[in-house]
Write a protein that holds these residues in place. Structure first.
Motif, short mmCIF file in Angstrom:
data_model
loop_
_atom_site.label_atom_id
_atom_site.label_comp_id
_atom_site.label_asym_id
_atom_site.label_seq_id
_atom_site.Cartn_x
_atom_site.Cartn_y
_atom_site.Cartn_z
N THR A 139 0.84 -1.19 0.00
CA THR A 139 0.00 0.00 0.00
C THR A 139 0.88 1.24 0.00
O THR A 139 2.07 1.17 0.34
N VAL A 140 0.30 2.36 -0.40
CA VAL A 140 1.02 3.64 -0.40
C VAL A 140 0.47 4.59 0.65
O VAL A 140 0.86 5.76 0.69
N LEU A 141 -0.42 4.14 1.52
CA LEU A 141 -0.98 4.99 2.56
C LEU A 141 0.10 5.34 3.58
O LEU A 141 0.82 4.45 4.06
N PRO A 142 0.24 6.58 3.94
CA PRO A 142 1.28 6.98 4.91
C PRO A 142 1.04 6.31 6.27
O PRO A 142 -0.09 6.28 6.78
N GLY A 143 2.10 5.73 6.84
CA GLY A 143 2.02 5.12 8.15
C GLY A 143 1.43 3.72 8.17
O GLY A 143 1.37 3.10 9.24
N VAL A 144 0.99 3.19 7.03
CA VAL A 144 0.38 1.87 6.97
C VAL A 144 1.42 0.89 6.43
O VAL A 144 2.01 1.11 5.36
N SER A 145 1.65 -0.20 7.19
CA SER A 145 2.65 -1.18 6.77
C SER A 145 2.20 -1.93 5.52
O SER A 145 2.95 -2.04 4.54
N GLY A 146 1.01 -2.47 5.53
CA GLY A 146 0.50 -3.23 4.41
C GLY A 146 -0.93 -3.64 4.67
O GLY A 146 -1.57 -3.21 5.66
N VAL A 147 -1.46 -4.48 3.81
CA VAL A 147 -2.85 -4.90 3.90
C VAL A 147 -2.86 -6.42 4.01
O VAL A 147 -2.35 -7.12 3.13
N LEU A 148 -3.43 -6.93 5.10
CA LEU A 148 -3.64 -8.37 5.27
C LEU A 148 -5.03 -8.70 4.75
O LEU A 148 -6.03 -8.27 5.33
N TYR A 152 -10.16 -6.73 4.76
CA TYR A 152 -8.96 -5.98 4.43
C TYR A 152 -8.52 -5.24 5.69
O TYR A 152 -9.18 -4.29 6.12
N ASP A 153 -7.41 -5.69 6.26
CA ASP A 153 -6.90 -5.12 7.50
C ASP A 153 -5.69 -4.25 7.19
O ASP A 153 -4.62 -4.76 6.85
N TYR A 154 -5.87 -2.92 7.26
CA TYR A 154 -4.79 -1.96 7.01
C TYR A 154 -4.08 -1.71 8.33
O TYR A 154 -4.50 -0.85 9.13
N GLN A 155 -3.02 -2.47 8.57
CA GLN A 155 -2.34 -2.38 9.85
C GLN A 155 -1.46 -1.13 9.88
O GLN A 155 -0.60 -0.94 9.04
N GLY A 156 -1.78 -0.29 10.82
CA GLY A 156 -1.02 0.95 10.99
C GLY A 156 -1.93 2.14 11.26
O GLY A 156 -1.53 3.05 11.99
N ASP A 157 -3.14 2.16 10.71
CA ASP A 157 -4.03 3.28 10.97
C ASP A 157 -5.39 2.83 11.48
O ASP A 157 -6.29 3.67 11.66
N GLY A 158 -5.56 1.50 11.66
CA GLY A 158 -6.80 1.01 12.23
C GLY A 158 -7.95 0.88 11.25
O GLY A 158 -9.08 0.54 11.65
N ARG A 159 -7.70 1.10 9.97
CA ARG A 159 -8.79 0.96 9.00
C ARG A 159 -9.05 -0.52 8.73
O ARG A 159 -8.12 -1.31 8.58
N SER A 160 -10.33 -0.86 8.65
CA SER A 160 -10.73 -2.24 8.36
C SER A 160 -11.93 -2.21 7.42
O SER A 160 -12.94 -1.53 7.72
N ASP A 161 -11.82 -2.91 6.31
CA ASP A 161 -12.89 -2.99 5.33
C ASP A 161 -13.40 -4.43 5.25
O ASP A 161 -12.63 -5.39 5.38
#
Length: 575
Positions: free
Chosen positions: A480-489, A516-525
């Protein structure tokens, strides 16, 4: 003294001198004279003795010397008498096929000429009823005037008759047995064509429909669309080694573009939402020995980011296309029931530059990277139906641009380990299932470790001859290219049921659930997809398909959720 004599008087004198010799033979051998004298002295036409009248000739079963026999006169027929005419007489057919062949090997009808041996008391098989079966005792007189069994019927019995149906082939004596045809499990499936030693199957689908929210935005805007989806499959048919090419792609085009502004805000969807999708791989196997194999794979994936993904920047004119291509080379060694496989992998991912609505170009070089890794698998065949295994993989990712556009170093190392089994229970439940753990560590200390549960499965359950259930699950760690997000599980689970209402009419129900778990900013889809398909199989080469699908994206991020309904109608042409 006698005077000279003429030649005639000389012959008479010699004849008179021979008469005492004949008398002497009669006196010394009465039996011999009784046999030879009457025949030698009897005047007959053409000479002293006819060969058929000689008492020293061999008496065969077809001759008779009894004057009372009706055939006696025929045997003593004068040679000048003409033979009976064959005109109007029906010829006799009494010789079976290959009657003059030896008693070993096979005859012209591919029947063995070696007589089977039977044990004492063993019942001998009875011949099937047919032309070669002996007639009953009551019918023998009418079958053949000579009392012989007729091997084949005369032409008058088989003239102007329809040929034997294929179902009765091989049921009569003298015909080779007919091999049963294999059961066709898919009477409307593609047959394919052979090109040399390759079986090739190809297809193309043309679909059209309407999507109520193709951009997967919060405020939906519908658009009509069309899809072209070609397929190509080539499978080798070799005694050793193997080569398989499976190529599938599609292109989706929309009838109109989306406006750049939606309710006064910049839309996350580009104005041109056309997008391609292609997945292809070529697999090869070289059989060094019966237990040692060299395996290889070439793969290619061409696609865009999914609509609604946060990786899509605002203000795009169209989706940037990315391509991932790579290969795997490995060795597979079998030790009795133990199977050990290992391989080296390489993959490269590149992105197309983004085109913005104002005409400017934004580089995506920070998203391009190379991945080097290795994978190993050990399995053991407990039974032919159960084969447990353990698999592990490790890799490293190196980006073309060490620091991305957001200021993060995204080079990383990671891998996974999982254990499971492949099984086949009575061919009703087949597939593979595994559970494991995956993690990835990044070069930038601000990016935390990404880890989570890994699940992978591919199961097929044949509930009834008309109903088949399928279950698939995959796990991946995406960039991913989101700032502060390691990746998407990412976890995806798909459950599908196919039911044949008729042999030519199939109903398909499919449900897909993804996280979709965006680890780093708490976003979850979370994504939900419910789909129903109806397939009308007109012929093996022509299908008509209809699709109704509902897609839902539920996100904890504000203004990120969306919903869409898709209706499609298409035709599939295959060979």
């Amino acid at each position: 003294m006698l005077g000279p004599v003429t030649g005639r008087r000389k012959r008479v004198t010699l004849l008179r001198a021979a008469l005492p010799c004949l008398a002497l033979i009669t006196i010394t051998s009465p039996l011999r004279a009784q046999i030879l004298t009457p025949d030698l002295l009897r005047p007959v036409a053409g000479g002293f003795l006819l060969p058929q009248d000689s008492p020293l000739r061999k008496i065969s079963e077809n001759t008779t010397d009894n004057p009372a026999d009706p055939d006696f006169d025929g045997q003593r027929r004068d040679k000048n008498q003409p033979a009976p005419s064959r005109i109007g007489n029906i010829p006799k057919y009494g010789l079976p096929a290959a009657s003059g062949a030896a008693d070993a090997g096979f005859d012209s009808l591919n029947r063995t000429r070696k007589q089977p041996k039977f044990y004492p008391g063993q019942a001998k098989p009875k011949p099937s009823p047919g032309p070669g079966t002996p007639a009953p005792a009551a019918d023998k007189g009418s079958t053949n005037p000579n009392g012989r069994v007729r091997i084949s019927p005369p032409p008058s019995m088989t003239a102007n008759r329809p040929p034997m149906p294929p179902s009765m082939a091989g049921t009569l004596d003298g015909q080779p047995p007919r091999k049963p045809l294999p059961v066709d499990t898919d009477p409307f499936g593609a047959v394919g064509d052979y090109a040399g030693s390759f079986l090739i199957k190809s297809a193309v689908e043309l679909r059209g429909g309407y999507d109520t929210n193709p951009g997967r935005t919060t405020t939906p805007q519908g658009s009509a669309f069309w899809v072209v989806a070609p397929e190509f499959l080539a499978v080798s048919n070799w005694d050793r080694h193997a080569l398989v090419a499976d190529l599938r792609g599609s292109f989706t085009g929309y009838g109109n573009s989306l406006p750049p502004l939606v309710d006064g805000a910049i839309s996350s969807a580009p104005t041109n939402i056309d997008r391609p999708d292609f997945t292809g791989h070529i697999d090869g196997r070289v059989d060094v020995t019966d237990f040692t194999h060299i395996t290889s794979e070439l793969r290619l994936r061409v696609a865009t980011d999914n609509p609604g993904s946060p990786n899509i920047a605002a203000g795009l004119a169209k989706y940037p296309v990315y391509a991932t291509f790579g290969s795997t080379v490995g060795l597979d060694q079998q030790f009795n029931r133990l199977d050990v496989a290992a391989g080296a992998t390489f993959d490269r991912t590149v992105y197309q530059d983004s085109t913005l609505t104002d005409g400017t170009i934004a580089s995506n070089a920070d998203r391009a990277f190379n991945q080097y890794g290795g994978v190993g698998r050990v399995s053991y065949e407990l039974t032919p139906a159960i084969k447990p295994f353990v698999e592990a993989e490790a890799d490293s990712r190196f980006h073309d641009q060490y620091i991305d556009n957001s200021g993060y170093a995204r080079n990383s190392t990671g891998g996974y380990a999982k254990g499971g089994t492949s099984f086949e229970f009575s061919r009703l439940l087949t597939g593979e299932i595994a559970v494991g753990f995956a993690e990835r560590n990044y070069a930038d200390p601000r990016l935390g470790q990404l880890s989570g549960l890994l699940t992978s499965s591919s199961l097929i359950w044949t509930a009834t001859p008309l109903t088949t259930a399928k279950f698939n699950s995959t796990t991946s760690i995406d960039e991913t290219v989101l700032p502060g997000v390691s990746g998407v599980l990412t976890h995806t689970y798909t459950f599908e049921v196919d039911h044949d209402l008729r042999r030519w009419l199939t109903a398909v129900g499919k449900f897909t659930y993804g996280t979709y778990d965006y680890q780093g900013d708490g976003r979850s889809d979370k994504t939900y997809s419910v789909e129903g398909d109806l397939i009308y199989k007109m012929t093996r080469n022509l299908w008509i398909t209809g699709t109704l699908r509902r897609d839902i994206l539920d996100s904890n991020a504000p203004l990120a959720s969306s919903a869409s309904t898709v209706v499609m109608l298409g035709v599939r042409v295959q060979n």
